[in-house]
Design an enzyme around this catalytic site. Sequence first.
Site, short mmCIF file in Angstrom:
data_model
loop_
_atom_site.label_atom_id
_atom_site.label_comp_id
_atom_site.label_asym_id
_atom_site.label_seq_id
_atom_site.Cartn_x
_atom_site.Cartn_y
_atom_site.Cartn_z
N TYR A 24 58.14 64.71 14.20
CA TYR A 24 57.78 65.45 12.79
C TYR A 24 58.63 64.21 11.60
O TYR A 24 57.98 63.59 10.49
CB TYR A 24 57.82 67.10 12.81
CG TYR A 24 57.63 67.00 10.78
CD1 TYR A 24 56.33 67.20 10.88
CD2 TYR A 24 58.66 67.01 10.09
CE1 TYR A 24 56.43 66.97 8.53
CE2 TYR A 24 58.12 67.49 8.81
CZ TYR A 24 57.33 66.84 8.09
OH TYR A 24 57.51 67.30 6.82
N SER A 106 61.62 68.38 -2.77
CA SER A 106 60.55 68.79 -2.65
C SER A 106 59.13 70.35 -2.98
O SER A 106 60.45 70.90 -2.35
CB SER A 106 59.97 68.41 -1.31
OG SER A 106 58.81 68.67 -0.94
N TYR A 130 53.13 69.25 -5.46
CA TYR A 130 52.14 68.90 -5.16
C TYR A 130 51.71 70.29 -5.81
O TYR A 130 51.77 71.37 -5.73
CB TYR A 130 52.06 69.51 -3.32
CG TYR A 130 53.22 68.21 -2.50
CD1 TYR A 130 52.32 66.98 -2.14
CD2 TYR A 130 54.02 68.30 -1.31
CE1 TYR A 130 52.43 66.39 -1.79
CE2 TYR A 130 54.04 68.31 -0.89
CZ TYR A 130 53.22 66.49 -0.32
OH TYR A 130 53.69 65.57 0.26
N ARG A 165 48.13 63.76 12.36
CA ARG A 165 49.77 63.54 13.53
C ARG A 165 49.38 64.21 15.23
O ARG A 165 49.85 65.46 14.74
CB ARG A 165 50.78 63.94 12.82
CG ARG A 165 50.72 63.35 10.82
CD ARG A 165 52.09 63.72 10.52
NE ARG A 165 52.28 63.01 9.02
CZ ARG A 165 52.80 63.34 8.03
NH1 ARG A 165 53.44 64.77 8.75
NH2 ARG A 165 52.94 63.32 6.81
N LYS A 255 54.11 59.32 -7.80
CA LYS A 255 54.30 59.02 -6.28
C LYS A 255 53.31 58.32 -5.58
O LYS A 255 52.09 59.27 -4.42
CB LYS A 255 55.08 59.66 -5.74
CG LYS A 255 55.30 59.43 -4.55
CD LYS A 255 56.89 60.90 -3.66
CE LYS A 255 57.22 59.78 -2.24
NZ LYS A 255 56.59 59.92 -1.41
N HIS A 279 54.02 56.31 1.79
CA HIS A 279 54.63 58.22 2.31
C HIS A 279 55.42 57.59 3.64
O HIS A 279 55.23 58.26 4.35
CB HIS A 279 52.99 58.64 2.18
CG HIS A 279 53.78 59.97 1.77
ND1 HIS A 279 53.51 61.07 0.84
CD2 HIS A 279 54.01 61.16 3.10
CE1 HIS A 279 53.98 61.86 1.34
NE2 HIS A 279 54.34 62.08 2.50
N ARG A 282 53.29 57.45 6.97
CA ARG A 282 52.89 58.96 7.85
C ARG A 282 51.55 59.52 7.30
O ARG A 282 51.15 60.84 8.28
CB ARG A 282 53.87 59.92 6.81
CG ARG A 282 55.33 59.17 6.96
CD ARG A 282 56.26 60.16 6.39
NE ARG A 282 56.85 61.73 6.73
CZ ARG A 282 56.95 62.68 7.47
NH1 ARG A 282 57.62 61.44 8.57
NH2 ARG A 282 56.50 64.15 7.81
C1 LIG Z 1 60.24 64.28 7.42
C2 LIG Z 1 59.75 64.36 5.88
C3 LIG Z 1 59.09 64.77 5.04
C4 LIG Z 1 58.30 64.51 3.87
N1 LIG Z 1 58.06 65.22 2.81
C5 LIG Z 1 57.43 64.58 1.35
C6 LIG Z 1 57.05 65.25 0.35
O1 LIG Z 1 57.26 66.72 0.64
N2 LIG Z 1 56.37 65.23 -0.50
C7 LIG Z 1 56.27 63.92 -0.88
O2 LIG Z 1 55.72 63.69 -1.84
N3 LIG Z 1 56.85 63.36 -0.17
C8 LIG Z 1 57.06 63.31 1.45
N4 LIG Z 1 58.00 62.19 2.14
C9 LIG Z 1 57.83 61.21 1.64
C10 LIG Z 1 58.95 60.40 1.22
O3 LIG Z 1 59.24 61.05 0.28
C11 LIG Z 1 58.83 59.16 1.26
O4 LIG Z 1 57.60 58.10 0.70
C12 LIG Z 1 58.62 58.13 3.03
O5 LIG Z 1 59.89 59.50 3.44
C13 LIG Z 1 59.78 56.83 2.27
O6 LIG Z 1 59.64 56.44 3.45
P1 LIG Z 1 60.92 56.11 4.57
O7 LIG Z 1 60.77 57.20 5.01
O8 LIG Z 1 61.01 54.93 5.12
O9 LIG Z 1 62.25 56.14 3.21
C14 LIG Z 1 58.44 63.04 3.70
C15 LIG Z 1 58.84 61.98 3.89
C16 LIG Z 1 59.48 62.72 5.44
C17 LIG Z 1 60.48 61.51 6.15
#
Ligand SMILES: Cc1cc2nc3c(=O)[nH]c(=O)nc-3n(C[C@H](O)[C@H](O)[C@H](O)COP(=O)(O)O)c2cc1C
Length: 379
Positions: A24, A106, A130, A165, A255, A279, A282
Amino acid sequence: MALLNTDDFRAAARRRLPRGLFDYIDRGTEEELSLARIRAALDGIRLQPRILNGECPVSLETAFLGRRRPTPLVIAPTALAGMVADRGETKLARAASRFGIPFTVSTQSVEPIEDIRRGAPDAELWFQLYVWKDRARTAQLLRRVAECDCETLVLTVDTQMPPKREYNQRNGFGVPFRPTPRNIADILCHPRWLWQVILRPGLRHGMPSYGHYPPEFRSGLMSSTTAEDLRLDPALTWQDLRALRDGWRGRIVLKGVLAAEDALRARAEGVDGIVVSTHGGRNFDCLPTTAEALPRIAGQRGALPELIADSGVRRGSDVLKYIALGALAVQLGRAPLWGLAAGDEGGAAALLEILLAEIQTSMGFLGARRPADLARSDG
Ligand SMILES: Cc1cc2nc3c(=O)[nH]c(=O)nc-3n(C[C@H](O)[C@H](O)[C@H](O)COP(=O)(O)O)c2cc1C
């Protein structure tokens, strides 16, 4: 084995966490092309060194969003960090505050912002929003956030749909958690995690849940919830942003901006900063990479919000690459989670220390006295 770089922490996290949770955090979406492209784009960037500049770096200090800060790093919001370690969000906030790095809470954290604030009184907390379908509840949440000495609101605008996913489905990882032979076996193979993150804290204060949900919806991540009101609103507009701007007294950061037109419009609407972000690969598999979008946005004529970048940062030099492309600050998403998984608060701090040391070394080789001196050399 000594943990010397982000990949070492990732490998340690893989051993410690159940596969469902590790995947995840670690993986992308659909074909995972975006994930690979983000990395390839960063790997392809070269930085221009300068010589005979005396002491380099003099400092990593930089200024963004109204303050001078000791480093150009920000911890990105990551949902469910409290599943990586007990009180995971507080531990990340505390680790970050050792270095004067802001930590973004978050909306989907396990701990509510009040608990994080109590556990990390010196941390600079940002809050990532969110927007829930129920706007009254969203407004209530923002009032709680404002009371926690949190000035910077990060509105995520790139998660209009639930991403596809498939590995989560195969692993049986989801909220609510539905037991399957596979995910039960996965969890039982990680007894230390099960005890430290689920059972021991569970005995004290119940099963983990989304900490910002109102109590009547906070049924635990294990049980099913009918929180239609708390689903993310898929239909946000500039009008919603305007309402948010009118109601929030602090700074607003958007963002997930990848188009120059959106960046210019954001500034015109009173947005202070944007995170140029995919993001972390993801959400959607066909996006431009941050490394492609960032210089296009930074090169615009006209007033822009301050630029923050994220996605794919694994080395100190990656941070400098985004700065050379126009970012003032750079966010880390997965990397601090791997630090947390590998060694709790100390692991997250060790990971940050390594990245900061890598930034120092790279700046030394580049003859950069400060982050703002950096320039790109390919083209
Ligand atoms: C496990 C996980 C949960 C995430 N949850 C959020 C979230 O709740 N809100 C959000 O804006 N971005 C979320 N993101 C995205 C991150 O804020 C960020 O944009 C991203 O992880 C950056 O890439 P990196 O993991 O390669 O550094 C999440 C990323 C991961 C890995």
